[in-house]
Design an enzyme around this catalytic site. Sequence first.
Site, PDB file in Angstrom:
ATOM      1  N   GLY A  28       0.981  -1.040  -0.038  1.00  0.00           N
ATOM      2  CA  GLY A  28       0.283   0.156   0.538  1.00  0.00           C
ATOM      3  C   GLY A  28       0.794   1.565  -0.138  1.00  0.00           C
ATOM      4  O   GLY A  28       2.080   1.113  -0.054  1.00  0.00           O
ATOM      5  N   TYR A  29       0.319   2.366  -0.502  1.00  0.00           N
ATOM      6  CA  TYR A  29       0.762   3.650   0.185  1.00  0.00           C
ATOM      7  C   TYR A  29       0.198   4.576   0.967  1.00  0.00           C
ATOM      8  O   TYR A  29      -0.513   5.267   1.121  1.00  0.00           O
ATOM      9  CB  TYR A  29       0.991   3.878  -1.795  1.00  0.00           C
ATOM     10  CG  TYR A  29       1.655   3.286  -2.472  1.00  0.00           C
ATOM     11  CD1 TYR A  29       2.477   3.859  -3.376  1.00  0.00           C
ATOM     12  CD2 TYR A  29       0.138   2.239  -2.890  1.00  0.00           C
ATOM     13  CE1 TYR A  29       3.431   2.715  -3.695  1.00  0.00           C
ATOM     14  CE2 TYR A  29       1.078   1.526  -4.164  1.00  0.00           C
ATOM     15  CZ  TYR A  29       2.786   1.935  -4.487  1.00  0.00           C
ATOM     16  OH  TYR A  29       3.736   0.931  -4.923  1.00  0.00           O
ATOM     17  N   LEU A  30       1.850   5.153   1.790  1.00  0.00           N
ATOM     18  CA  LEU A  30       1.170   6.275   2.317  1.00  0.00           C
ATOM     19  C   LEU A  30       1.566   7.673   1.980  1.00  0.00           C
ATOM     20  O   LEU A  30       0.648   8.814   2.336  1.00  0.00           O
ATOM     21  CB  LEU A  30       2.511   6.342   3.660  1.00  0.00           C
ATOM     22  CG  LEU A  30       2.303   4.970   4.488  1.00  0.00           C
ATOM     23  CD1 LEU A  30       3.664   5.143   5.256  1.00  0.00           C
ATOM     24  CD2 LEU A  30       1.318   5.545   5.591  1.00  0.00           C
ATOM     25  N   GLU A  82      -3.066   5.011   2.064  1.00  0.00           N
ATOM     26  CA  GLU A  82      -4.040   5.135   1.228  1.00  0.00           C
ATOM     27  C   GLU A  82      -5.490   4.102   0.410  1.00  0.00           C
ATOM     28  O   GLU A  82      -4.621   2.768   0.697  1.00  0.00           O
ATOM     29  CB  GLU A  82      -3.173   6.008  -0.405  1.00  0.00           C
ATOM     30  CG  GLU A  82      -2.847   7.115   0.132  1.00  0.00           C
ATOM     31  CD  GLU A  82      -2.609   7.326  -1.374  1.00  0.00           C
ATOM     32  OE1 GLU A  82      -2.264   6.894  -2.463  1.00  0.00           O
ATOM     33  OE2 GLU A  82      -1.895   8.460  -0.959  1.00  0.00           O
TER      34      GLU A  82
END
Lengths: 155, 155
Positions: A28-30, A82
Site C-alpha cells: 500500500g501507499y502512504l 491510502e
Amino acid sequence: MPQEIERKFLVKADFRPYVESSTRIMQGYLSSVPERVVRVRINGDTGFITIKGISNDSGLSRYEWEKEIPLSEARELLSICEPGIIDKTRHLVKMDEFTFEIDEFHGDNDGLVIAEVELESEGEVFRKPVWLGEEVTGDKRYYNSKLAKNPYKKW
Amino acid sequence: MPQEIERKFLVKADFRPYVESSTRIMQGYLSSVPERVVRVRINGDTGFITIKGISNDSGLSRYEWEKEIPLSEARELLSICEPGIIDKTRHLVKMDEFTFEIDEFHGDNDGLVIAEVELESEGEVFRKPVWLGEEVTGDKRYYNSKLAKNPYKKW
C-alpha cells in the site's frame, strides 16, 4: 544518491515454465505522489518500507531508499495506507546474468502481468525472453501507485 | 497500536531559566496528509523517519511509528520532501515527573514558541508551569506539517 535503473514490459506469452520462485506481495501507499512515493510492503513474511523520488526524464532512473521492518509493524502501517491495496504474486525468472521480476496481479488488477529487469546502466543490453512483450517503461499507468487508484479492471 | 497522547500549549513567558538541554531540529514531510503523515527529521546528528496516523476526535491520541536512520540517509530524504522545511530549536524543561518539549521556531515560523507534554492517559493531571499559555491541542494550524505550508509569518 542510490539510483534504480529498471525497464518494464508487458508479458505476452506463458512465462511459467521458466519460474524459479514465487512470493505473494501485499503493498500500500502512504504517499503516491510521484515526487515522493512512500510504500509499505509485505513480501512473504517480511515487511519493508520504501521511499522513491521522482524519475528522470527517461523514466529509467529513480532515487530509492528501503528498510526492512517487522511484519507486525508493516501490517499496522498497511492499515493506514491510502485506499487500494495492491495484491500480486512476484515470480523470478533468470536469463543470462539478469533476473526478471514478473508481477502477476490479483483483485482489481487481475489479468495484468508485468516483467521488470534491473540494469547497471541505462544503455545496458540484454537478451529478450520469448514471453517478453511491449515495453512500458515510464508509462505511469503501470506504476503500482497508479494501479492502486486506477486498477486495470477499470481501463 | 502504539498511541501518543500529547497536549500542546503556547508559551507566554520566559522559559529559558528552566531549560535543561537544547537541540536544533530540521524536519520535512514526504506526506503531510493528516491521515498518514510521513516525517523526516534531523535531531542534532541523528536521523529519524516517523509515520503518524489520524488523530482521534479530541486531537489527543495518534498512532505513531518511528525508526532511527543514518544522518546521510535523512539528508537525502529531506532533499525530496515537500517544500517548506521546518527549522526549530527544541528545549527540554522538566517539572515534577513531566518533561515539556518547547519548540522555538526559526525561519518563516520565527516568533512562534510551542510547548508539548506527553501524558500516560487523556485525563492525566499535571502542574502548569508559569510560562505555559493558552492550550492549542488539536488546533491543526500548529501541526508542524501545517506550519511547513502555512508558516506563522503569513498568519
